[in-house]
Scaffold this motif. Structure first.
Motif, PDB file in Angstrom:
ATOM      1  N   TYR A  76     -14.899  47.608   5.237  1.00  0.00           N
ATOM      2  CA  TYR A  76     -14.159  46.384   5.532  1.00  0.00           C
ATOM      3  C   TYR A  76     -15.098  45.203   5.332  1.00  0.00           C
ATOM      4  O   TYR A  76     -16.259  45.258   5.746  1.00  0.00           O
ATOM      5  CB  TYR A  76     -13.644  46.376   6.976  1.00  0.00           C
ATOM      6  CG  TYR A  76     -12.634  47.456   7.238  1.00  0.00           C
ATOM      7  CD1 TYR A  76     -11.273  47.174   7.153  1.00  0.00           C
ATOM      8  CD2 TYR A  76     -13.029  48.742   7.554  1.00  0.00           C
ATOM      9  CE1 TYR A  76     -10.335  48.168   7.389  1.00  0.00           C
ATOM     10  CE2 TYR A  76     -12.104  49.738   7.784  1.00  0.00           C
ATOM     11  CZ  TYR A  76     -10.757  49.447   7.696  1.00  0.00           C
ATOM     12  OH  TYR A  76      -9.825  50.439   7.919  1.00  0.00           O
ATOM     13  N   THR A  77     -14.588  44.150   4.738  1.00  0.00           N
ATOM     14  CA  THR A  77     -15.410  42.987   4.465  1.00  0.00           C
ATOM     15  C   THR A  77     -14.676  41.714   4.843  1.00  0.00           C
ATOM     16  O   THR A  77     -13.451  41.718   4.985  1.00  0.00           O
ATOM     17  CB  THR A  77     -15.842  42.959   2.981  1.00  0.00           C
ATOM     18  OG1 THR A  77     -16.776  41.909   2.768  1.00  0.00           O
ATOM     19  CG2 THR A  77     -14.649  42.774   2.053  1.00  0.00           C
ATOM     20  N   PHE A  78     -15.434  40.646   5.007  1.00  0.00           N
ATOM     21  CA  PHE A  78     -14.828  39.349   5.266  1.00  0.00           C
ATOM     22  C   PHE A  78     -15.638  38.262   4.563  1.00  0.00           C
ATOM     23  O   PHE A  78     -16.856  38.376   4.439  1.00  0.00           O
ATOM     24  CB  PHE A  78     -14.716  39.060   6.772  1.00  0.00           C
ATOM     25  CG  PHE A  78     -16.022  39.052   7.508  1.00  0.00           C
ATOM     26  CD1 PHE A  78     -16.772  37.892   7.620  1.00  0.00           C
ATOM     27  CD2 PHE A  78     -16.490  40.214   8.105  1.00  0.00           C
ATOM     28  CE1 PHE A  78     -17.976  37.889   8.311  1.00  0.00           C
ATOM     29  CE2 PHE A  78     -17.696  40.217   8.793  1.00  0.00           C
ATOM     30  CZ  PHE A  78     -18.436  39.045   8.899  1.00  0.00           C
ATOM     31  N   PRO A  79     -14.950  37.225   4.095  1.00  0.00           N
ATOM     32  CA  PRO A  79     -15.645  36.118   3.438  1.00  0.00           C
ATOM     33  C   PRO A  79     -16.046  35.055   4.452  1.00  0.00           C
ATOM     34  O   PRO A  79     -15.395  34.893   5.480  1.00  0.00           O
ATOM     35  CB  PRO A  79     -14.566  35.571   2.492  1.00  0.00           C
ATOM     36  CG  PRO A  79     -13.296  35.781   3.264  1.00  0.00           C
ATOM     37  CD  PRO A  79     -13.489  37.083   4.011  1.00  0.00           C
ATOM     38  N   LEU A  80     -17.101  34.329   4.147  1.00  0.00           N
ATOM     39  CA  LEU A  80     -17.493  33.232   5.020  1.00  0.00           C
ATOM     40  C   LEU A  80     -16.911  31.901   4.551  1.00  0.00           C
ATOM     41  O   LEU A  80     -16.956  30.923   5.291  1.00  0.00           O
ATOM     42  CB  LEU A  80     -19.016  33.158   5.136  1.00  0.00           C
ATOM     43  CG  LEU A  80     -19.630  34.369   5.833  1.00  0.00           C
ATOM     44  CD1 LEU A  80     -21.137  34.223   5.923  1.00  0.00           C
ATOM     45  CD2 LEU A  80     -19.036  34.576   7.216  1.00  0.00           C
ATOM     46  N   ASN A  81     -16.382  31.870   3.342  1.00  0.00           N
ATOM     47  CA  ASN A  81     -15.602  30.731   2.847  1.00  0.00           C
ATOM     48  C   ASN A  81     -14.192  31.253   2.633  1.00  0.00           C
ATOM     49  O   ASN A  81     -13.859  32.341   3.058  1.00  0.00           O
ATOM     50  CB  ASN A  81     -16.162  30.203   1.530  1.00  0.00           C
ATOM     51  CG  ASN A  81     -17.517  29.546   1.677  1.00  0.00           C
ATOM     52  OD1 ASN A  81     -18.046  29.431   2.763  1.00  0.00           O
ATOM     53  ND2 ASN A  81     -18.079  29.133   0.576  1.00  0.00           N
ATOM     54  N   SER A  82     -13.411  30.520   1.911  1.00  0.00           N
ATOM     55  CA  SER A  82     -12.089  30.999   1.533  1.00  0.00           C
ATOM     56  C   SER A  82     -12.235  32.292   0.743  1.00  0.00           C
ATOM     57  O   SER A  82     -13.143  32.427  -0.087  1.00  0.00           O
ATOM     58  CB  SER A  82     -11.386  29.949   0.666  1.00  0.00           C
ATOM     59  OG  SER A  82     -10.246  30.503   0.054  1.00  0.00           O
ATOM     60  N   SER A  83     -11.345  33.236   0.983  1.00  0.00           N
ATOM     61  CA  SER A  83     -11.368  34.477   0.213  1.00  0.00           C
ATOM     62  C   SER A  83     -11.030  34.225  -1.256  1.00  0.00           C
ATOM     63  O   SER A  83     -11.250  35.086  -2.097  1.00  0.00           O
ATOM     64  CB  SER A  83     -10.427  35.515   0.820  1.00  0.00           C
ATOM     65  OG  SER A  83      -9.133  34.990   0.960  1.00  0.00           O
ATOM     66  N   LYS A  84     -10.534  33.046  -1.573  1.00  0.00           N
ATOM     67  CA  LYS A  84     -10.251  32.675  -2.962  1.00  0.00           C
ATOM     68  C   LYS A  84     -11.461  32.062  -3.659  1.00  0.00           C
ATOM     69  O   LYS A  84     -11.472  31.907  -4.857  1.00  0.00           O
ATOM     70  CB  LYS A  84      -9.093  31.682  -3.012  1.00  0.00           C
ATOM     71  CG  LYS A  84      -7.773  32.255  -2.559  1.00  0.00           C
ATOM     72  CD  LYS A  84      -6.687  31.208  -2.623  1.00  0.00           C
ATOM     73  CE  LYS A  84      -5.365  31.743  -2.133  1.00  0.00           C
ATOM     74  NZ  LYS A  84      -4.315  30.712  -2.173  1.00  0.00           N
TER      75      LYS A  84
END
Length: 147
Positions: free
Chosen positions: A78-86
């Protein structure tokens, strides 16, 4: 990406091309392509599709920004972005690899991974804390629905 991946960090080369510095438990290397391209290609490798997973996560969890992503349910990635995922230049952290995090100064945080690797990034500790919380909630919801 694999279960040993810790983080994807955008890195510009001398020609101004955006690539990705990949941090893994045993080594670090630079991969051709933007971080979100690495995410998308990894998801295809594991049999899922980025836009579909992103949309499902939005609807499942009600998130509209910095949306966490399941790269592989069986491997627990599982991952997450620190900015917009776009964003092409977002840092992506793997939620299950993070041991702890500490605010260094306002707007700067050191993230400690289980393998003894630490990264200092220019993001506030509360953003990271909230992102980990959201990703953990998403992971728990997804696992419950897939039992």
């Amino acid at each position: 990406m694999n279960k040993n991946t810790l983080a994807l960090i955008p890195k510009w080369d001398e020609k101004g091309n955006l690539n990705t510095e990949v941090f893994e438990s045993k080594h670090t290397f630079v991969a051709d392509g933007k971080p979100n391209e690495i995410i998308k290609n990894s998801m295809l490798y594991y049999g899922t599709e980025y836009n579909g997973v992103r949309q499902a996560t939005k609807e499942m969890m009600g998130y509209s920004y910095r949306i966490p992503i399941c790269i592989s349910l069986p491997l627990g990635i599982y991952t997450f972005p620190l900015n917009s995922s776009k964003s092409d230049a977002s840092i992506w952290l793997m939620e299950n690899q993070i041991l702890s995090f500490t605010q260094i100064e306002k707007g700067s945080t050191t993230v400690n991974f289980y393998e003894g690797i630490s990264l200092t990034i220019d993001y506030p500790v509360n953003l990271i804390k909230n992102s980990i919380k959201r990703t953990t909630e998403y992971r728990q919801t997804l696992l419950t629905r897939n039992q």
